[in-house]
Design a protein around this motif. Structure first.
Motif, PDB file in Angstrom:
ATOM      1  N   GLY A  62      10.235  -9.714 -13.440  1.00  0.00           N
ATOM      2  CA  GLY A  62      11.643  -9.825 -13.053  1.00  0.00           C
ATOM      3  C   GLY A  62      11.731 -10.261 -11.602  1.00  0.00           C
ATOM      4  N   ASP A  63      12.403  -9.512 -10.776  1.00  0.00           N
ATOM      5  CA  ASP A  63      12.521  -9.875  -9.364  1.00  0.00           C
ATOM      6  C   ASP A  63      11.457  -9.156  -8.527  1.00  0.00           C
ATOM      7  OD1 ASP A  63      13.649 -10.958  -7.008  1.00  0.00           O
ATOM      8  OD2 ASP A  63      14.667  -9.023  -6.641  1.00  0.00           O
ATOM      9  N   LEU A  64      10.592  -8.364  -9.178  1.00  0.00           N
ATOM     10  CA  LEU A  64       9.655  -7.518  -8.425  1.00  0.00           C
ATOM     11  C   LEU A  64       8.230  -8.038  -8.519  1.00  0.00           C
ATOM     12  CD1 LEU A  64      11.082  -4.026  -9.469  1.00  0.00           C
ATOM     13  CD2 LEU A  64      11.503  -5.315  -7.358  1.00  0.00           C
ATOM     14  N   ARG A  65       7.474  -7.886  -7.396  1.00  0.00           N
ATOM     15  CA  ARG A  65       6.060  -8.274  -7.383  1.00  0.00           C
ATOM     16  C   ARG A  65       5.187  -7.047  -7.167  1.00  0.00           C
ATOM     17  NH1 ARG A  65       9.057 -13.123  -6.792  1.00  0.00           N
ATOM     18  NH2 ARG A  65       7.702 -14.813  -7.470  1.00  0.00           N
ATOM     19  N   THR A  66       4.019  -7.066  -7.809  1.00  0.00           N
ATOM     20  CA  THR A  66       3.002  -6.049  -7.534  1.00  0.00           C
ATOM     21  C   THR A  66       1.719  -6.806  -7.200  1.00  0.00           C
ATOM     22  OG1 THR A  66       2.513  -6.030  -9.885  1.00  0.00           O
ATOM     23  CG2 THR A  66       3.935  -4.268  -9.056  1.00  0.00           C
ATOM     24  N   ALA A 112       0.840  -1.194   0.000  1.00  0.00           N
ATOM     25  CA  ALA A 112       0.000   0.000   0.000  1.00  0.00           C
ATOM     26  C   ALA A 112       0.880   1.251   0.000  1.00  0.00           C
ATOM     27  CB  ALA A 112      -0.926  -0.009   1.218  1.00  0.00           C
ATOM     28  N   THR A 113       2.085   1.117   0.522  1.00  0.00           N
ATOM     29  CA  THR A 113       2.960   2.297   0.603  1.00  0.00           C
ATOM     30  C   THR A 113       4.167   2.192  -0.324  1.00  0.00           C
ATOM     31  OG1 THR A 113       3.988   1.231   2.499  1.00  0.00           O
ATOM     32  CG2 THR A 113       2.333   2.914   2.968  1.00  0.00           C
ATOM     33  N   HIS A 114       4.364   0.979  -0.927  1.00  0.00           N
ATOM     34  CA  HIS A 114       5.463   0.818  -1.898  1.00  0.00           C
ATOM     35  C   HIS A 114       4.878   0.279  -3.195  1.00  0.00           C
ATOM     36  CE1 HIS A 114       7.139   0.415   2.134  1.00  0.00           C
ATOM     37  NE2 HIS A 114       8.320   0.856   1.645  1.00  0.00           N
ATOM     38  N   PRO A 115       5.451   0.700  -4.348  1.00  0.00           N
ATOM     39  CA  PRO A 115       4.915   0.208  -5.626  1.00  0.00           C
ATOM     40  C   PRO A 115       5.202  -1.282  -5.830  1.00  0.00           C
ATOM     41  CG  PRO A 115       6.851   1.608  -5.999  1.00  0.00           C
ATOM     42  CD  PRO A 115       6.549   1.688  -4.535  1.00  0.00           C
ATOM     43  N   THR A 116       6.326  -1.773  -5.341  1.00  0.00           N
ATOM     44  CA  THR A 116       6.700  -3.176  -5.589  1.00  0.00           C
ATOM     45  C   THR A 116       7.376  -3.744  -4.347  1.00  0.00           C
ATOM     46  OG1 THR A 116       8.894  -2.553  -6.364  1.00  0.00           O
ATOM     47  CG2 THR A 116       7.171  -2.734  -8.051  1.00  0.00           C
ATOM     48  N   ILE A 117       7.576  -5.079  -4.393  1.00  0.00           N
ATOM     49  CA  ILE A 117       8.381  -5.709  -3.341  1.00  0.00           C
ATOM     50  C   ILE A 117       9.288  -6.753  -3.994  1.00  0.00           C
ATOM     51  CG2 ILE A 117       6.705  -7.513  -2.733  1.00  0.00           C
ATOM     52  CD1 ILE A 117       7.581  -7.004   0.243  1.00  0.00           C
ATOM     53  N   SER A 118      10.529  -6.820  -3.523  1.00  0.00           N
ATOM     54  CA  SER A 118      11.484  -7.779  -4.085  1.00  0.00           C
ATOM     55  C   SER A 118      11.579  -8.976  -3.140  1.00  0.00           C
ATOM     56  CB  SER A 118      12.864  -7.138  -4.221  1.00  0.00           C
ATOM     57  OG  SER A 118      13.382  -6.897  -2.923  1.00  0.00           O
ATOM     58  N   ALA A 165      14.282 -10.013  -1.627  1.00  0.00           N
ATOM     59  CA  ALA A 165      15.088  -9.635  -0.458  1.00  0.00           C
ATOM     60  C   ALA A 165      14.256  -8.823   0.524  1.00  0.00           C
ATOM     61  CB  ALA A 165      16.308  -8.836  -0.908  1.00  0.00           C
ATOM     62  N   GLU A 166      13.424  -7.912  -0.009  1.00  0.00           N
ATOM     63  CA  GLU A 166      12.568  -7.096   0.860  1.00  0.00           C
ATOM     64  C   GLU A 166      11.570  -7.982   1.614  1.00  0.00           C
ATOM     65  OE1 GLU A 166      12.608  -2.973  -1.804  1.00  0.00           O
ATOM     66  OE2 GLU A 166      11.097  -4.510  -2.163  1.00  0.00           O
ATOM     67  N   THR A 167      11.061  -9.012   0.927  1.00  0.00           N
ATOM     68  CA  THR A 167      10.114  -9.928   1.558  1.00  0.00           C
ATOM     69  C   THR A 167      10.800 -10.688   2.686  1.00  0.00           C
ATOM     70  OG1 THR A 167       9.066 -10.189  -0.587  1.00  0.00           O
ATOM     71  CG2 THR A 167       8.453 -11.785   1.099  1.00  0.00           C
ATOM     72  N   ARG A 168      11.996 -11.154   2.379  1.00  0.00           N
ATOM     73  CA  ARG A 168      12.763 -11.890   3.389  1.00  0.00           C
ATOM     74  C   ARG A 168      12.932 -11.030   4.636  1.00  0.00           C
ATOM     75  NH1 ARG A 168      18.474 -12.126   1.399  1.00  0.00           N
ATOM     76  NH2 ARG A 168      18.328 -10.029   2.300  1.00  0.00           N
ATOM     77  N   ASP A 169      13.266  -9.757   4.425  1.00  0.00           N
ATOM     78  CA  ASP A 169      13.490  -8.858   5.554  1.00  0.00           C
ATOM     79  C   ASP A 169      12.184  -8.541   6.276  1.00  0.00           C
ATOM     80  OD1 ASP A 169      16.056  -8.972   4.784  1.00  0.00           O
ATOM     81  OD2 ASP A 169      16.087  -6.982   3.804  1.00  0.00           O
ATOM     82  N   LEU A 170      11.117  -8.401   5.474  1.00  0.00           N
ATOM     83  CA  LEU A 170       9.819  -8.061   6.059  1.00  0.00           C
ATOM     84  C   LEU A 170       9.408  -9.092   7.107  1.00  0.00           C
ATOM     85  CD1 LEU A 170       7.422  -6.021   5.755  1.00  0.00           C
ATOM     86  CD2 LEU A 170       6.438  -7.610   4.083  1.00  0.00           C
TER      87      LEU A 170
END
Ligand code: GDP
Length: 624
Positions: A618-622, A580-586, A588-593
């Motif tokens: 690619g490596d990004l999800r929406t 909701a606050t970021h356009p995408t998630i990678s 690595a970001e998911t792992r950290d989340l």
């Protein structure tokens, strides 16, 4: 009452002759038709004609009728049978100078067994006796007919030599045919073959009396038994080529795509898929009026039906023996299959005599019990029942497409229409995707399905239902009938369909055993305790795991990682908040989340892709 010209032209009738040898049958046919059956035979042998053993005559009304001539005694029975459903009128020929003879009586008895609809007694050779004597013979003949189907039939005296009385016979034939209904048209033609031969320049030709429907040139046909295919190259009636033949016609059919030696007398030509060979016949037998030795249960007999003939074993169902003057229920177990249908007549012979005959009531039924009242009651209803009862009995073996009913019931489509409507209104029959079905049959099939389901689910208590194909195999139904049964069970609130192609008894829920429940609880607690990084082994029994997934207690990513359902739901919420606050998630970001490892993050994301919650670029999800 006379029909109009068009119905006279279209209604096809066939006449047969019967009577003692040398009493003047062939001479009579020659005198009536101008056609010499012996000459026809000769022509056939020389390959000049494709018609044989039948001629035709024109009546005063303008009708043309086929005449089956019957040389020789054995041939008589076969020719009468060849016309089964085909011979509309029998001429019982008696010579004035000899009067009725034993063979006259035997033929009369056979006409009875075959239910030949009408007859005329013809006294020939009237020129050989004095008028006073002729009167005595006429009285004796009338007396002979008493008790038979021909009782009260016209008795016509004539001389085939002088022609005296021939005109009166033609008028009598016309009058009898005026009262004869036209041949039934069930839209399902069949031609019991009485002869097959080849003619130079034409190829294979078969002859017979066409029953139950019309035939057209160019049509593909099938020959039974055996099921060989062929195509109709040409059709002939009364030596004239025609493009179409109506039921009741004596027909010659020129076939392509089949060799003469692949065809035998007794086979039936029909449209592909319209006839199934019969191995077992249920028959209500009537003993021949001339029967001398009772027929015993278990006897080996010869069965003749239309043009077919086979050895068979006689099973008497309600008696130990069938004697003259009696009837019996019988099951005939045939040595070789024949293409007969319900309603056809058959004759049973022993080596010595024509013993009995009757109408076929059912075909390919199971082995019937002897001296068993309920069995006899079923047979009796099949014999004497109303069209409604026949329909219901027929539908007891499963749904039937409405278009197939006329052939199966042996009734005209118009008559069946009313019967079906009445049954639908009464609610004894319903329309389903598989055709008309009896509610009794549907209920029984739903009952069988429930028994299978309960059995299966008893052995697999963790399943929420049974795969459709397993159930269908277990109750052994074609797909359309199976669908009709499941739909009916749902309408009755007895069956339910579950996701994943499963069928279950209504209100069924899986019932794990105490030890299975303990295993479930242990596994789910371990997953919950593991949070975003749940343990990946050891896994529970596959049935237990499938149950936990089905019950949505766990979320199996399919990549070796299983989350507890509540944990998974919380992860989805947190991911949505992030997006909701970021356009995408990678990755690595998911792992950290989730403060987890790459393995869990990847399994989680790929599972979301599969669930169509996220889209990967690619490596990004929406979010989708
Ligand atoms: P089928 O065996 O019943 O076919 O008898 P046929 O037609 O072969 O006749 C037998 C014999 O009777 C022949 O010799 C005929 O010529 C003779 N016949 C047939 N009809 C008559 C008739 O009306 N009058 C006379 N006098 N003889 C006849």
């Amino acid at each position: 009452m006379k029909g109009d010209a068009s119905s006279l032209a279209s209604a096809q009738f066939v006449i047969g002759t019967a009577g003692h040898v040398d009493h003047g049958k062939s001479t009579l046919v020659r005198a009536l038709t101008g056609i010499d059956p012996d000459r026809l035979r000769e022509e056939k042998e020389r390959g000049l004609t494709i018609e044989l053993g039948f001629a035709w005559l024109s009546l005063p009304s303008g009708r043309e009728v086929g005449v089956v001539d019957v040389p020789g005694h054995e041939r008589f029975i076969k020719n009468m049978l060849a016309g089964a459903g085909g011979v509309d009128l029998a001429l019982l020929v008696i010579a004035a100078d000899e009067g009725p003879m034993p063979q006259t009586r035997e033929h009369l008895a056979i006409l009875d067994l075959l239910d030949v609809p009408a007859g005329i007694a013809v006294i020939t050779k009237s020129d050989l006796v004095e008028p006073d004597y002729l009167e005595l013979v006429e009285a004796e003949v009338a007396e002979t007919l008493v008790g038979s189907r021909l009782e009260g039939a016209p008795v016509v005296s004539l001389s085939a030599l002088s022609g005296e009385g021939l005109g009166a016979l033609l008028v009598a034939i016309d009058a009898a045919l005026d009262r004869t209904p036209p041949k039934r048209d069930l839209g399902r033609p069949r031609l019991p073959i009485d002869r097959a031969f080849s003619i130079q320049g034409f190829g294979t030709v078969v002859t017979g009396t066409l029953l139950d429907g019309a035939l057209e040139a160019g049509t593909e046909v099938e020959l039974h038994p055996g099921g060989r295919r062929a195509r109709i190259r040409g059709l002939q009636r009364h030596r004239t080529s025609v493009s179409r033949l109506e039921p009741g016609t004596r027909a010659a059919v020129n076939l392509s795509g089949i060799r003469t030696h692949d065809i035998a007398r007794g086979m039936v030509l029909a449209l592909p898929g319209s006839i199934a060979p019969a191995r077992v016949l249920d028959v209500y037998l009537q003993a021949a009026a001339t029967l001398s030795h009772p027929l015993a249960h278990g006897a080996g007999v010869t069965v003749l039906c239309a043009t077919a003939e086979t050895e068979a074993r006689l099973r008497l169902l309600d008696s130990a023996a069938l004697a003259r003057g009696h009837n019996a229920w019988a099951q005939l177990v045939l040595d070789t299959p024949i293409a007969a249908i319900r309603g056809d007549h058959c004759v049973v012979r022993t080596p010595n005599e024509t013993a009995a005959g009757g109408r076929i009531i059912a075909i390919n039924a199971k082995r019937r019990r002897r001296d068993h009242a309920p069995t006899l009651a079923v047979l009796e209803r099949l014999r004497a029942g109303s069209p409604e009862e026949h329909l219901l009995d027929l539908l007891l073996s499963g749904p039937v497409a409405p278009a197939a009913l006329p052939a199966l019931l042996g009734e005209e489509p118009a008559a069946i229409e009313g019967v079906v409507q009445a049954a639908l209104v009464a609610g004894t029959v319903v329309e389903t995707a598989a055709g008309l079905a009896s509610t009794v049959w549907l209920q029984a099939a739903v009952g069988r399905a429930r028994a299978v389901l309960e059995d299966y689910l008893g052995q697999n208590p963790l399943r929420s239902g049974v795969p459709r194909e397993h159930l269908r195999g277990a109750i052994n139904l074609p797909l359309s009938a199976f669908d009709a049964v499941v739909a009916y069970g749902r309408a009755l609130d007895q069956l339910e369909e579950r996701p994943g192609g499963l069928v279950a008894p209504a209100a069924h829920s899986p019932r794990p055993s105490a030890s299975q429940q303990a295993e479930c609880d242990r596994f789910v607690s371990a997953l919950r305790a593991g949070g975003f990084s749940p343990p990946t082994g050891p896994l529970p029994d596959p049935a237990v795991l499938a149950y936990l997934s089905e019950q949505r207690l766990v979320e199996d990513t399919g990549a070796g990682v299983i989350f507890e359902a509540g944990v998974f739901a919380a992860m989805v919420v947190r991911l949505r908040e992030h997006l909701a606050t970021h356009p995408t998630i990678s990755l690595a970001e998911t792992r950290d989340l989730f403060s987890t490892s790459r393995k869990y993050a990847q399994a989680f994301l790929e599972h979301l892709d599969a669930l169509h919650l996220t889209r990967r670029t690619g490596d990004l999800r929406t979010l989708r």
